[in-house]
Design an enzyme around this catalytic site. Structure first.
Site, PDB file in Angstrom:
ATOM      1  N   GLY A 176       0.261  -1.537   0.063  1.00 18.16           N
ATOM      2  CA  GLY A 176      -0.234   0.116   0.263  1.00 18.16           C
ATOM      3  C   GLY A 176       0.902   1.227   0.047  1.00 18.16           C
ATOM      4  O   GLY A 176      -0.044   2.105   0.632  1.00 18.16           O
ATOM      5  N   CYS A 214       8.142  -1.221 -11.644  1.00 20.39           N
ATOM      6  CA  CYS A 214      10.016  -0.766 -11.294  1.00 20.39           C
ATOM      7  C   CYS A 214      10.310  -1.477 -12.257  1.00 20.39           C
ATOM      8  O   CYS A 214      11.968  -2.111 -11.633  1.00 20.39           O
ATOM      9  CB  CYS A 214       9.657  -0.860 -10.241  1.00 20.39           C
ATOM     10  SG  CYS A 214       9.149  -2.896  -9.424  1.00 20.39           S
TER      11      CYS A 214
END
Length: 420
Positions: A232, A352
């Site tokens: 989160g 990423c």
């Protein structure tokens, strides 16, 4: 100075990480829990030697002419800690003079993949991604330890106040150059025991990651979905940008990660997050939300090649054929998430990863199948949000492409898409 006992312990841990499943940090935690007599200083010495050896593992193996962990650790001690022959002899290292000669020789004589400490396939992929003049700088940046970046939680404080609070407590942090919410500490010293952390005034988050949530440009009262919320980090940032207003759904297939999000949300004072665990396959419960969500973030599971500064073991655990599998999963996730977006709504795809196969190629295929979606320039969005990046690279197009050597962040890709 490392002792023979610590040298042996570092070698055992290095072997455990390279040979076993799971991430290096988790295996290191288990190793230290099994060694309760080790003090903080001893653990620090071992961790530094092991992470240094993971970063430079291929080059160190070339110096040592073997992958045997004790000799690899010794090569790191010579090449990066200046360890002398007498010190190696105390550690019981055989033929120390040969190791010293190799480690202090000309590193430019080795092939690029060896000097950059990359698997051949990853070195080839990165070389194909970058102009020839940037490859050495990119490789060097990936070998550097990442700084500690945190994001001020604007539900409770702001960056200036947080920096001042840390300064009063003896912690030196400086503003991040790109993110208006970020603070940076050059050392990796933990801030988790500070009063500021207990009060929920910040979250650890790389500066590059802090630039993803603003791409959604969330507005109060909207319905927003973080489709792959994980623990989160970006969900909490979205909640802060919404000032706890609107409805923010956090979806993931991992109950464990979402439990971590619940803990973090409670500490951060985020009250507008609705957390839901999804089935591993497509979850039919989402049908009620099809075409009704204003903004959707897909932070897709990926190879993580943009984070090797923090997790150098990724280079050695990631198999080349795994990239295609991950890219296929990302395509499926993006297609499912796109159904949630209302007409006129926004979809952001992020990873990423440094690899085109997980980034631009996924978007190209998506747009070929979804004629109702149009790319939007990510740099223009960030400029509107007061975030000024260096000049956009010609190869980025409308997407956001962050590189450690260009931006000082982890590697990130993000594409903003508008539904017609």
């Amino acid at each position: 100075m490392i002792t023979p006992a610590l040298h042996d312990a570092a070698a055992r841990l290095l072997a455990d990480i390279l040979e076993g499943p799971g991430a290096a940090d988790a295996r290191m935690d288990r190793f230290f829990r099994a060694q309760p007599r080790l003090g903080q200083r001893e653990r620090g010495v071992i961790a530094e030697a092991v992470y240094g050896s993971l970063r430079h593992h291929r080059l160190l193996c070339a110096f040592a002419q073997t992958a045997e962990p004790r000799r690899v650790i010794a090569a790191w001690l010579v090449a990066f800690e200046g360890c002398a022959q007498r010190e190696l002899e105390v550690l019981g290292v055989a033929h120390p003079e040969a190791l010293i000669a190799a480690a202090r020789g000309d590193r430019a004589s080795y092939p690029f993949a060896v000097s950059a400490s990359l698997p051949d396939w990853l070195a080839m992929r990165l070389a194909a991604e970058l102009p020839a003049g940037e490859r050495s700088a990119a490789a060097a940046a990936l070998l550097e330890p990442a700084p500690l970046d945190i994001r001020a939680n604007t539900l409770k404080t702001d960056r200036t106040a947080l920096q001042q609070a840390f300064a009063q407590a003896g912690h030196d942090l400086s503003p991040t150059p790109l993110s208006p919410w970020g603070l940076r500490r050059a050392s990796r010293a933990s801030l988790f025991r500070t009063l500021e952390f207990a009060a929920g005034h910040f979250e650890v988050q790389d500066e590059g990651s802090q630039l993803i949530a603003p791409l959604l440009e969330p507005r109060r009262g909207e319905r927003i979905v973080d489709y792959c919320a994980g623990a989160g980090g970006k969900t909490l940032h979205l909640s802060a940008l919404l000032t706890n207003r609107g409805m923010l759904y956090a979806f993931d297939t991992s109950q464990k990660r979402l439990d971590r999000l619940r803990e973090r949300a409670a500490r951060a004072g985020c009250d507008n997050i609705r957390i839901q665990t999804l089935d591993a396959d497509h979850d039919n419960r989402l049908k009620r939300l099809y075409g009704k969500i204003d903004r959707v973030l897909v932070d897709a599971p990926c190879s993580g090649t943009g984070t090797v500064r923090r997790s150098p073991d990724i280079k050695w655990r990631l198999a080349e054929d795994r990239v295609a599998v991950l890219a296929g999963q990302a395509r499926a996730i993006l297609n499912h998430a796109a159904r949630l977006v209302r007409p006129g709504g926004r979809l952001v795809y992020a990873t990423c990863s440094l690899l085109r196969e997980e980034n631009e190629d996924v978007i190209t295929d998506f747009l070929a199948e979804h004629g109702d979606y149009t790319p939007i320039d990510a740099h223009e969005i960030l400029t509107r949000r007061g975030i000024a990046l260096p000049s956009q690279a010609a190869d980025a197009g409308h997407a956001l492409r962050l590189w450690p050597h260009r931006h000082g962040t982890d590697g990130f890709f993000a594409q903003v898409l508008q539904r017609g």
